[in-house]
Design an enzyme around this catalytic site. Structure first.
Site, short mmCIF file in Angstrom:
data_model
loop_
_atom_site.label_atom_id
_atom_site.label_comp_id
_atom_site.label_asym_id
_atom_site.label_seq_id
_atom_site.Cartn_x
_atom_site.Cartn_y
_atom_site.Cartn_z
N CYS A 53 0.82 -1.21 0.00
CA CYS A 53 0.00 0.00 0.00
C CYS A 53 0.86 1.27 0.00
CB CYS A 53 -0.99 -0.01 1.16
SG CYS A 53 -2.35 1.17 0.94
N HIS A 104 -4.63 -4.60 0.10
CA HIS A 104 -4.33 -5.20 1.39
C HIS A 104 -4.68 -6.68 1.32
CE1 HIS A 104 -3.43 -1.68 3.99
NE2 HIS A 104 -4.04 -1.04 3.02
N GLU A 129 -4.14 -8.90 3.37
CA GLU A 129 -4.54 -9.40 4.68
C GLU A 129 -5.98 -9.05 5.03
OE1 GLU A 129 -2.92 -5.25 5.17
OE2 GLU A 129 -2.50 -7.01 3.95
#
Length: 678
Positions: free
Chosen positions: A567, A649, A651
């Site tokens: 990011c 992202h 995750e």
């Protein structure tokens, strides 16, 4: 400094009892008992106390002395002899200073009721004793006008979300009024009203301590810990009931709203960051469910994981819920300070009940924790009522809609206590005539509503939905990280805790280090450095945090040692490689997209306001391969000798293909190490 104001004289000064030893008048039934009830005895004793309703049948009465402490770690779970004891702590918002976060610091005390008696009383018996005469309010209204609040919403969207400061922020306003009634009488009256008229609360409570009276009906359990299991309960998305109450038809439109759905997903992501910090297994989500109340319906998930941490440390690591602050948490606190005019007091803090367990350990970990968020709560100090409420502001918030949301949230408390008219038609409609008296008809039981709720999970990552030791949760698990170390550099976004949890599942030995405490020698020794996400403009050279992340990325790139950038750090890597950066036309905060990542489609969650951008069709720049949007040129991923990066992202719960994509990018970045350590 600690204090122990427990004398009757101190309470008389606060509560202004009509005579020297009489508590406020209580409504009595036709038959008087010869001895006072437990509640009356507590009031006549003139000691601090709390009333808590956590089920439909009973009210818990807690009495004890009060101490104020400085830190959560100072909450006294044992007496001087080392004997475990029960404590009810009121934790103010200002306690975020423990984590180095900013706030308007009003010095609100971290107040602890040291419980020496805990009685469970029949709810109906308590109701029969409580006063019923309505409490008149004067000079009532919001401290921030509707027009001014709508302007704040526009400013936050443009200047905070629009500049990459975060995905969502909760900005509050307060409904205030003058009360010319004895405070304890008013509080007991309102507690009764909330018990009778507000449904769906997690806790309905009254806490009376010297100089401070709090009464509320919180819908949301922030965090609990029992038997080694930690539970969090993110609630977000707010449906304001039309006149006459909610129906399946009116609720369907709300559940179909992209804005409301994404708002809930964002707060689940934020609370999973906290769960991953305190739970060895990172946490698993179940739901979504409906939280039905008198005037509002919310959507919610339950998060559960295992932890052996002291419950005070669990509470510290989870300060405070993103549903009442925003994300990422640290920057949300800064944004709140910029846009709220006054300190929060206890609003968005928690009421934390620590109860000793049978297997109480000497270090205090044997206490259970039950901590609802202090929202939908009224405070009465110096003859002034205050009911704080806030709206969650996201990239596509409508200013007028957010104004309406604050009115709806305030109405839940104000309607129950009679400060505004109650919707009696809705109250009657909520009772199923064919069910036993008092049982509520649940909209979640409607098959169409249940199907809409269940369909939300089709978008989410199996890794966080399924038990994480099953193949369904981990579709790819290679030996990529076996025997190898990873250092994750945190740039003030605790997505790094979720990322570290996934890295551990891929076999890595992981350390997280803050950007301002990253040891260059530790970074140099790591088999892979993961430069993490964070808020802000990646082009801001005046920011020490951005400058440090640039140095980390540049040094690792120059070394040729494996690097993964995520990011914000992906943008910094792109800039370092000569790829231009630009703001997006519309922020991608909490946006799920299916994009191509080096030849494979991947469903990924994005939380970015800026992007690296190349000319459409560009696939390579020198030794760097580029995966970008074919029309806009927005760069989704990069890879080259010893490095890889991703804008999204992986995750996040929004990244259905996150773990597989993470494994692919790491395998590429680790090529030099894989050759060294076959």
């Amino acid at each position: 400094m600690c204090s122990r104001p427990s004398t009757l004289t101190a309470l008389e000064a606060v509560f202004s009892f009509p005579d020297e030893r009489s508590p406020p008048d209580l409504k009595k039934g036709p038959a008087m008992t010869p001895s006072p009830s437990p509640l009356e005895s507590a009031l006549r004793a003139g000691r601090p106390f709390a009333l808590i309703a956590r089920d439909a049948e009973s009210v818990e009465l807690l009495t004890g002395d009060v101490v104020d402490v400085d830190l959560l770690a100072d909450i006294p779970l044992h007496d001087a002899a080392g004997t475990p004891r029960e404590v009810l702590a009121l934790v103010p918002y200002r306690q975020v200073v423990e984590r180095g976060f900013e706030c308007h610091d009003d010095a609100a005390p971290l107040r602890c009721l040291l419980v020496d008696t805990h009685q469970r009383l029949p709810r109906q018996a308590v109701l029969a004793e409580l006063p019923t005469e309505p409490v008149a309010l004067a000079d009532a209204g919001f401290d921030v006008s509707d027009t001014d609040y709508a302007d704040i919403v526009r400013t936050v969207i443009a200047d905070e979300i629009g500049r990459g400061e975060g995905a969502n922020f909760v900005i509050r306003r307060d409904f205030t009024a003058a009360v010319d009634v004895d405070p304890l009488t008013a509080g007991l009256t309102w507690f009764r009203a909330l018990l009778e008229h507000e449904r769906g609360a997690y806790w309905t409570f009254l806490v009376s301590t010297p100089g401070h009276l709090t009464v509320g009906a919180s819908p949301e359990a922030h965090v609990s810990a029992s038997g080694g299991i930690v539970t969090m309960n993110p609630i977000s998305g707010t449906f304001r009931h039309p006149a006459g109450g909610a129906t399946a038809a009116t609720l369907t439109e709300f559940l179909s709203s992209t804005k409301e759905t994404e708002e809930l997903f964002m707060v689940v992501d934020e609370e999973l960051k906290m769960m991953s910090a305190v739970c060895s297994d990172g946490g698993r989500i179940t739901g979504p469910h409906l939280k039905e109340m008198s005037r509002l319906t919310h959507t919610e998930y339950m998060l559960r994981g295992r932890s052996a941490m002291d419950p005070r440390e669990i509470l510290r690591e989870t300060m405070f819920a993103p549903t009442v602050t925003g994300s990422p948490m640290q920057n949300a606190c800064t944004v709140i300070k910029r846009h709220e005019r006054a300190p929060r007091g206890y609003y968005s803090g928690v009421a934390a009940l620590f109860t000793p367990t049978a297997d109480e350990a000497a270090d205090g970990t044997g206490h259970d924790l039950d901590a609802p968020i202090l929202i939908r709560t009224a405070y009465l100090v110096d003859g002034r009522l205050r009911v704080p409420v806030g709206a969650t502001l996201v990239r596509h918030s409508d200013p007028d809609g957010e104004v309406g949301e604050t009115h709806g949230k305030a109405a839940g408390v104000l309607g129950a206590i009679g400060a505004i008219p109650r919707d009696e038609v809705a109250e009657r409609a909520a009772l199923d005539e064919d069910a036993p008296v008092g049982e509520r008809r649940a909209l979640a039981d409607d098959p169409d509503i249940a199907a809409l709720l269940a369909a939300r999970n089709d978008r989410l990552a199996p890794f966080w939905l399924n038990p994480q030791d099953t193949p369904d949760a981990i579709p790819v698990r290679r030996a990529t990280g076996a025997g190898r170390t990873a250092v994750v550099v945190d740039a003030e976004d605790r997505f790094t805790t979720m990322l570290a949890h996934q890295l551990r599942h891929l076999g890595f030995d992981v350390t997280i280090t803050p950007w301002n405490d990253a040891d260059p020698s530790a970074l140099e020794r790591a088999d892979v450095v993961v430069a993490g996400p964070g808020p802000g403009d990646p082009r801001d050279e005046a920011s020490p945090r951005i400058a440090r992340m640039r140095a980390v990325v540049a040094a690792r790139l120059a070394s040729g040692r494996p690097l993964l950038a995520v990011c914000l750090s992906h943008q910094i890597l792109a800039d370092t490689l000569g790829i231009a950066l630009a703001p997006l036309g519309s922020p991608h905060q909490g946006l799920q997209k299916t994009v191509e990542v080096f030849g494979r489609p991947a469903s990924i969650g994005f939380y970015n306001t800026f992007t690296a951008r190349v000319a459409p069709g560009t696939l390579r720049l020198g030794a760097t391969e580029i995966s970008a949007d074919p029309a806009s040129g927005d760069v989704y991923a990069l890879r080259g000798p010893g490095y890889a990066s991703v804008q999204g992202h992986l995750e996040s719960i929004l990244s259905r293909d996150g773990l597989e994509t993470l494994d692919r990018l790491l395998t590429h970045a680790l090529a030099p190490v894989l050759q060294e350590k076959p």
